[in-house]
Design a protein around this motif. Structure first.
Motif, PDB file in Angstrom:
ATOM      1  N   LEU A   1      34.473  31.667  43.425  1.00 28.55           N
ATOM      2  CA  LEU A   1      35.264  32.217  42.369  1.00 28.55           C
ATOM      3  C   LEU A   1      35.618  31.011  41.390  1.00 28.55           C
ATOM      4  N   LEU A   2      35.263  31.385  40.202  1.00 21.80           N
ATOM      5  CA  LEU A   2      35.420  30.325  38.840  1.00 21.80           C
ATOM      6  C   LEU A   2      36.291  31.004  37.809  1.00 21.80           C
ATOM      7  N   ASP A   3      36.894  30.248  36.993  1.00 17.16           N
ATOM      8  CA  ASP A   3      37.545  30.644  35.736  1.00 17.16           C
ATOM      9  C   ASP A   3      36.803  30.356  34.584  1.00 17.16           C
ATOM     10  N   THR A   4      36.604  31.168  33.829  1.00 14.91           N
ATOM     11  CA  THR A   4      35.707  30.969  32.651  1.00 14.91           C
ATOM     12  C   THR A   4      36.838  30.216  31.428  1.00 14.91           C
ATOM     13  N   SER A   5      37.903  30.128  31.663  1.00 15.46           N
ATOM     14  CA  SER A   5      38.963  29.654  30.756  1.00 15.46           C
ATOM     15  C   SER A   5      39.074  28.029  31.099  1.00 15.46           C
TER      16      SER A   5
ATOM     17  N   SER B   1      48.218  34.025  41.386  1.00 12.22           N
ATOM     18  CA  SER B   1      47.855  34.016  42.867  1.00 12.22           C
ATOM     19  C   SER B   1      46.456  33.529  42.877  1.00 12.22           C
ATOM     20  N   VAL B   2      45.670  34.081  42.002  1.00 11.32           N
ATOM     21  CA  VAL B   2      44.242  34.152  42.078  1.00 11.32           C
ATOM     22  C   VAL B   2      43.682  32.664  42.123  1.00 11.32           C
ATOM     23  N   ASP B   3      44.649  32.085  41.282  1.00  8.31           N
ATOM     24  CA  ASP B   3      44.415  30.621  41.090  1.00  8.31           C
ATOM     25  C   ASP B   3      44.126  29.589  42.340  1.00  8.31           C
ATOM     26  N   ARG B   4      44.786  29.886  43.501  1.00  4.83           N
ATOM     27  CA  ARG B   4      44.547  29.624  44.643  1.00  4.83           C
ATOM     28  C   ARG B   4      42.996  29.613  45.207  1.00  4.83           C
ATOM     29  N   LEU B   5      42.494  30.687  44.716  1.00  4.54           N
ATOM     30  CA  LEU B   5      40.961  30.743  45.206  1.00  4.54           C
ATOM     31  C   LEU B   5      39.867  30.363  44.367  1.00  4.54           C
ATOM     32  N   PHE B   6      40.225  29.522  43.507  1.00  5.20           N
ATOM     33  CA  PHE B   6      39.047  28.829  42.755  1.00  5.20           C
ATOM     34  C   PHE B   6      38.338  27.910  43.329  1.00  5.20           C
ATOM     35  N   ALA B   7      37.038  28.026  43.330  1.00  5.88           N
ATOM     36  CA  ALA B   7      35.949  27.031  44.180  1.00  5.88           C
ATOM     37  C   ALA B   7      36.222  26.927  45.337  1.00  5.88           C
ATOM     38  N   ARG B   8      37.330  27.584  46.130  1.00  2.00           N
ATOM     39  CA  ARG B   8      37.567  27.617  47.446  1.00  2.00           C
ATOM     40  C   ARG B   8      36.467  28.589  48.203  1.00  2.00           C
TER      41      ARG B   8
ATOM     42  N   VAL C   1      38.468  42.022  47.735  1.00  2.00           N
ATOM     43  CA  VAL C   1      38.168  40.655  48.321  1.00  2.00           C
ATOM     44  C   VAL C   1      39.255  39.891  47.983  1.00  2.00           C
ATOM     45  N   LEU C   2      39.737  39.627  46.794  1.00  2.00           N
ATOM     46  CA  LEU C   2      40.904  38.702  46.551  1.00  2.00           C
ATOM     47  C   LEU C   2      42.189  38.957  47.210  1.00  2.00           C
ATOM     48  N   ALA C   3      42.150  40.209  47.204  1.00  2.00           N
ATOM     49  CA  ALA C   3      43.742  40.937  47.776  1.00  2.00           C
ATOM     50  C   ALA C   3      43.744  40.610  49.271  1.00  2.00           C
ATOM     51  N   GLN C   4      42.611  40.665  50.063  1.00  3.49           N
ATOM     52  CA  GLN C   4      42.485  40.162  51.441  1.00  3.49           C
ATOM     53  C   GLN C   4      42.524  38.835  51.540  1.00  3.49           C
ATOM     54  N   ALA C   5      41.995  37.942  50.860  1.00  3.49           N
ATOM     55  CA  ALA C   5      41.697  36.665  51.020  1.00  3.49           C
ATOM     56  C   ALA C   5      43.379  35.985  50.781  1.00  3.49           C
ATOM     57  N   LEU C   6      44.181  36.780  49.701  1.00  3.32           N
ATOM     58  CA  LEU C   6      45.384  36.192  49.455  1.00  3.32           C
ATOM     59  C   LEU C   6      46.662  37.014  50.336  1.00  3.32           C
ATOM     60  N   GLU C   7      46.016  37.918  51.123  1.00  2.00           N
ATOM     61  CA  GLU C   7      46.724  38.731  51.983  1.00  2.00           C
ATOM     62  C   GLU C   7      47.930  39.552  51.217  1.00  2.00           C
ATOM     63  N   MET C   8      47.508  40.142  50.165  1.00  5.53           N
ATOM     64  CA  MET C   8      48.148  40.720  49.186  1.00  5.53           C
ATOM     65  C   MET C   8      47.401  42.282  48.950  1.00  5.53           C
ATOM     66  N   GLU C   9      47.039  43.010  50.052  1.00  2.00           N
ATOM     67  CA  GLU C   9      46.434  44.156  50.064  1.00  2.00           C
ATOM     68  C   GLU C   9      47.279  45.365  49.253  1.00  2.00           C
ATOM     69  N   ASP C  10      48.549  44.998  49.553  1.00  2.00           N
ATOM     70  CA  ASP C  10      49.464  46.047  48.918  1.00  2.00           C
ATOM     71  C   ASP C  10      49.653  46.185  47.334  1.00  2.00           C
ATOM     72  N   ASN C  11      48.921  45.157  46.617  1.00  3.72           N
ATOM     73  CA  ASN C  11      48.746  45.145  45.299  1.00  3.72           C
ATOM     74  C   ASN C  11      47.940  45.971  44.654  1.00  3.72           C
ATOM     75  N   LEU C  12      46.892  46.353  45.501  1.00  6.01           N
ATOM     76  CA  LEU C  12      45.886  47.274  44.895  1.00  6.01           C
ATOM     77  C   LEU C  12      46.370  48.672  44.826  1.00  6.01           C
ATOM     78  N   THR C  13      45.680  49.214  43.754  1.00  5.84           N
ATOM     79  CA  THR C  13      46.306  50.837  43.503  1.00  5.84           C
ATOM     80  C   THR C  13      45.638  51.651  44.289  1.00  5.84           C
ATOM     81  N   PRO C  14      46.432  52.731  44.635  1.00  8.16           N
ATOM     82  CA  PRO C  14      45.810  53.844  45.588  1.00  8.16           C
ATOM     83  C   PRO C  14      44.547  54.210  45.429  1.00  8.16           C
TER      84      PRO C  14
END
Length: 331
Positions: free
Chosen positions: A112-116, A150-157, A202-215
């Motif tokens: 995962l990379l950030d285009t900015s 939160s996604v910032d924690r996953l860049f390049a990892r 994928v990102l929600a699982q990696a961050l343990e934030m599945e509750d953020n996903l919409t129904p």
């Protein structure tokens, strides 16, 4: 769905690398590239536009890709770029403020990379292989339901693939880019939504934030996981709605509701997929000597007579008649 394809083999040898380099500099996410194979650069670069989501597949030699501050100022779609390698490896550096994050990624891993922000990738082929196979996805940040900070924690990892949601995303992208002939212009946004749902999961699982996903995202992702599970277990004669529901920790009634939206029951969907695979085997000259009951058993049908009955109901002919029709030289 808009598809753009560049094959450098269609160009004179001396022009190949420069043509691809200029092509990449004119995209929404311009990058600078270099390669030790520039003297005869053979790449097939396909891009699918799925509404606001772009999916790329690429077969190429080893290459270095740089996204510099100057190129970011030139164009920045404020998106996440996801890379998935089928073979080869990627060494990545993502700049994050005053620090850099580095990691090495292997086949089926998600990058995962950030285009900015500036980043650099060294994409290398496996030893002894002339080209790499990879996919990338460009998704606007605003479309994902996971918080950007939160996604910032996953860049390049390194996010290991090969199973779970990452494998599901990889398989979907690979299938999507392999054959687009069955899709029409109106399918692009729908397919883009599927990609966004899978990446969000994928990102929600990696961050343990599945509750953020919409129904809705939960439901669509769950449906894709169920489809993949059924496909992987078609040969098992014990595959049934109860097994599918238990594997996904849902009730059988909820599973049935998911399939009601498609207008087909779970059992009928399993049966239809098995019959489709059996048909392919019956029409395959390489399996001409395989008894019909063996083919039936291979796809989860334990009762040969039952297989013949449902086959005739579905195709208005017996398995033997179908085999003779598809392969007339078979007695």
């Amino acid at each position: 769905m808009l598809e753009t394809v560049l094959r450098t083999e269609d160009l004179p040898v001396a022009d190949r690398f420069e043509a691809w380099r200029e092509y990449l500099l004119k995209t929404h996410v311009p990058v600078e590239v270099s390669s030790e194979h520039a003297s005869d650069f053979r790449v097939t670069d396909r891009v699918l536009s799925l509404g606001s989501v772009a999916v790329r597949s690429m077969h190429a030699p080893s290459v270095t890709v740089r996204r510099t501050p100057k190129l970011i100022r030139q164009s920045d779609p404020e998106a996440y770029q996801v890379s998935l390698l089928g073979q080869g490896s990627i060494d990545v550096v993502q700049q994050l403020g005053r620090t850099d994050r580095r990691d090495t990624h292997h086949p089926y891993d998600l990058v995962l990379l950030d285009t900015s922000r500036p980043n650099e990738s060294w994409v290398k082929t496996d030893e002894g292989k002339g080209s790499l196979t990879g996919f990338s996805v460009l998704v606007p940040k605003a479309l994902l339901s996971v918080p950007a900070d939160s996604v910032d924690r996953l860049f390049a990892r390194r996010m290991p693939g090969g199973e779970g949601i990452i494998a599901l995303l990889f398989g979907f992208i690979a299938q999507l880019t392999t054959d687009t002939s069955s899709y029409g212009p109106a399918d692009g946004p729908r397919l883009g939504t599927v990609v966004v749902d899978l990446l969000s999961a994928v990102l929600a699982q990696a961050l343990e934030m599945e509750d953020n996903l919409t129904p809705e995202s939960h439901r669509r992702t769950l449906t894709l996981r169920i489809d993949a599970f059924i496909q992987q277990n078609l040969r098992d004669p014990r595959l049934a709605p109860e097994v599918v529901a238990a594997a996904h920790h849902i009730s059988v009634s909820y599973l049935h509701r998911l399939f009601q939206e498609r207008g087909i029951s779970v059992a009928a969907s399993i049966r239809r997929r098995r019959l489709q695979h059996a048909c392919a085997d019956l029409a395959d000259p390489r399996m001409a000597t395989a008894p019909i009951h063996t083919i039936a058993s291979r796809w989860g049908f334990t009762d040969a007579a039952h297989f013949s009955r449902i086959f005739r109901t579905e195709y208005d002919m017996s398995p033997r008649e179908y085999r003779t029709k598809e392969c007339p030289d078979i007695a």
